[in-house]
Write an enzyme that holds these catalytic residues in place. Structure first.
Site, short mmCIF file in Angstrom:
data_model
loop_
_atom_site.label_atom_id
_atom_site.label_comp_id
_atom_site.label_asym_id
_atom_site.label_seq_id
_atom_site.Cartn_x
_atom_site.Cartn_y
_atom_site.Cartn_z
N LYS A 104 -5.52 1.62 5.53
CA LYS A 104 -5.51 0.21 5.15
C LYS A 104 -6.22 -0.57 6.25
O LYS A 104 -5.80 -0.55 7.40
CB LYS A 104 -4.06 -0.26 4.99
CG LYS A 104 -3.90 -1.64 4.38
CD LYS A 104 -2.42 -1.92 4.15
CE LYS A 104 -2.17 -3.27 3.53
NZ LYS A 104 -0.73 -3.53 3.35
N ASP B 75 8.09 -8.50 -1.03
CA ASP B 75 6.94 -8.44 -1.94
C ASP B 75 7.08 -7.21 -2.83
O ASP B 75 6.14 -6.46 -3.03
CB ASP B 75 5.63 -8.39 -1.15
CG ASP B 75 4.41 -8.70 -2.02
OD1 ASP B 75 4.60 -9.27 -3.12
OD2 ASP B 75 3.28 -8.37 -1.62
N CYS C 8 -8.48 -3.93 2.42
CA CYS C 8 -8.70 -2.89 1.43
C CYS C 8 -8.07 -1.58 1.90
O CYS C 8 -7.82 -1.39 3.09
CB CYS C 8 -10.19 -2.69 1.17
SG CYS C 8 -11.14 -2.30 2.65
N ARG D 66 -4.35 -8.51 -0.70
CA ARG D 66 -4.32 -9.81 -0.05
C ARG D 66 -4.86 -9.76 1.37
O ARG D 66 -5.53 -10.68 1.83
CB ARG D 66 -2.86 -10.29 -0.06
CG ARG D 66 -2.63 -11.67 0.50
CD ARG D 66 -1.17 -12.07 0.35
NE ARG D 66 -0.27 -11.11 0.99
CZ ARG D 66 0.52 -10.28 0.33
NH1 ARG D 66 0.51 -10.27 -0.98
NH2 ARG D 66 1.31 -9.44 0.97
#
Length: 512
Positions: free
Chosen positions: A217, A321, A203, A200
């Site tokens: 990241k 999440d 990458c 989201r």
């Protein structure tokens, strides 16, 4: 008016002192970056060294030697390191590393570098071919003295103007924005190798930092808030735990409109639990190990620890999440929780920050989240995580070969009912109104361990949030179930389900 001129004289004396003492002071180093295109930096040139007061500065070089061919990786400034003290030459002494590294003291001492193993052996020296000085170099050395004098004059003028603070002075505090690159990571050779995942907020790359693999990241600048939130969670006291992803550094890379925000963590080659289950069927013991370590990580994340290993107070944290894609696996299948971009801390006396209700991955949203009927209290957010854990445990059971029956292809929760890309309305209909959950197969219930685990799963995804198990309770249950099944002979498997379910399982509310 004497004070500015005294300061001026002291400053001028300090600038001239280095050459008089004969010590190897390091102010500038040769700069090179083989990965300059990906990292959006200059390829080569000179680098001025800056560091903390009373800290020594050095130059460094790193390179590879492939069958006698020297491949330069990086050169530049290096921060205070006792291994570099009083070394006038850049000499690597490791026997056969993947990346050679040396450091030294003195301006441009890294122009020439050497490999000389401690155990003896042939000396391999690399010396760059002589090149004519460029126009830029000539201009730099010509303008340096003029710039130094100008700086001294400006400093003296500033000291004169500021000899007394003006009345009505007000401190203005601005958002400092992203920090500069972490000194110890930003100067070490870090090379991006391949993209492992896209999500989201950016990458994830597999990268090489010296001789170790790491995960990087990369967030675009417009997702600065997510990068900052995850960095703050990682910086919370007590976040070092074997079942939480290891944080290494947070950095700002690039400049102007091409700024990227990097989060550097440990790299786990097996990837996420989702990816592993897609390609592998698991045994009973593997299922228990993943489930136990995963629930242990979430239990620790949820826990409020008043004084954590001398680091200070670790508050309770809700993940928000939780899903199989955000559970990584170590080489021995130990679970590690990752991706804390939406996580929320609950500190006594402080608001928890952004607690917008409908966040996370739609498929894993609890009924109360889909309804928009959340109680914005700590326990409510922890129970939302536990609903998602029930779905992840179901994913594990669905790919376990312990039961006497077929093992289906991997499917996400509710994929069989509403497909791979369900809308919010479809999930509300299935999860909230029809109160459906992923199918528990009949042949799973014939295995004593899976049968007990299915009971635990159903108590995790209970429609009534207050009836759900805590993560600590799940950890205890999985441990008990594993010990019971592995220590039981085939003659008493039938009676085990009833006896353990009715008597031995820990109570639901163990920590929430």
């Amino acid at each position: 008016m004497t004070a500015p001129w005294v300061a001026l004289a002291l400053l001028w004396g300090s600038l001239c002192a280095g050459s008089g003492r004969g010590e190897a002071e390091t102010r500038e180093c040769i700069y090179y970056n083989a990965n300059w295109e990906l990292e959006r930096t200059n390829q080569s040139g000179l680098e001025r060294c800056e560091g903390e007061q009373d800290k020594r500065l050095h130059c460094y070089a790193s390179w590879r030697n492939s069958s006698g061919t020297i491949e330069l990786v990086k050169k530049g400034c290096w921060l205070d390191d006792f291994n570099c003290y009083d070394r006038q030459e850049c000499v690597a002494t490791e026997e056969n590393p993947q990346v050679y590294f040396c450091c030294c003291e003195g301006n441009f001492c890294n122009e020439r570098f050497t490999h000389l193993p401690e155990a003896g052996g042939p000396e391999v020296t690399y010396e760059p071919p002589p090149t004519a000085p460029t126009l830029l170099t000539v201009l730099a050395y010509s303008l340096l003295p003029i710039g130094g004098l100008s700086l001294i004059v400006l400093l003296a003028f500033w000291m004169y103007r500021h000899r007394k603070p003006p009345y009505g002075h007000v401190d203005i505090h601005e958002d400092p924005g992203p920090p500069p690159p972490s000194p110890l990571v930003g100067l070490k050779p870090l090379q991006l190798l391949e993209i492992k995942a896209r999500g989201r907020f950016g990458c994830v790359w597999k990268a090489q930092l010296m001789n170790d693999f790491v995960a990087v990241k990369i967030f675009p600048l417009q997702d600065k808030q997510s990068w900052q939130s995850e960095r703050e969670i990682f910086s919370t006291p007590g976040m070092k735990h074997e079942n939480l992803l290891q944080f290494i550094a947070a950095e700002k890379r690039g400049s102007n409109l091409e700024v990227e925000l990097w989060l550097i963590t440990a790299f786990h080659d097996k990837g996420s639990l989702t990816d592993y289950l897609k390609g592998n069927i698991i045994t009973w013991n593997e299922l228990c190990h993943v489930a136990e370590t995963m629930s242990r990580g979430l239990s620790y994340l949820h826990e409020d620890v008043p004084w954590c290993r001398g680091e200070g107070h670790k508050p309770s944290i809700a993940h928000r999440d939780f899903k199989s894609k955000n559970v990584l696996l170590k080489s021995d299948l130990t679970a590690v929780l990752a991706d804390f971009g939406l996580a929320v801390r609950f500190e006594p006396g402080k608001p928890p920050g952004d607690t917008h209700g409908q966040v996370g991955t739609r498929r894993y949203m609890a009924p109360e989240v889909l309804e928009g009927a959340i109680n914005f209290q700590r326990d409510a957010f922890l129970r939302i995580d536990m609903y998602a854990m029930g779905l992840v445990l179901w994913e594990l059971v669905s790919r376990c070969k312990a039961a006497d029956g077929p093992v289906d292809e991997y499917m996400l929760p509710f994929e069989e009912e509403i497909g791979q890309h369900p809308s919010l309305e479809e999930l509300q209909e299935v999860v909230v109104h029809k109160k459906m959950r992923p199918t528990i197969k009949d042949h799973w219930l014939k295995h004593p361990g899976l049968a007990q685990l299915c009971v635990t799963i159903e108590e995790c995804w209970d429609h009534d949030a207050e009836a759900r198990l805590s993560a600590g309770c799940v950890e205890e249950r999985v441990s008990l179930i594993r010990r019971s099944v592995n220590g039981t002979t085939s003659d008493c498997l039938v009676s085990l389900v009833t006896s353990v379910t009715n008597v031995d399982l820990p109570p639901k509310e163990s920590s929430i």
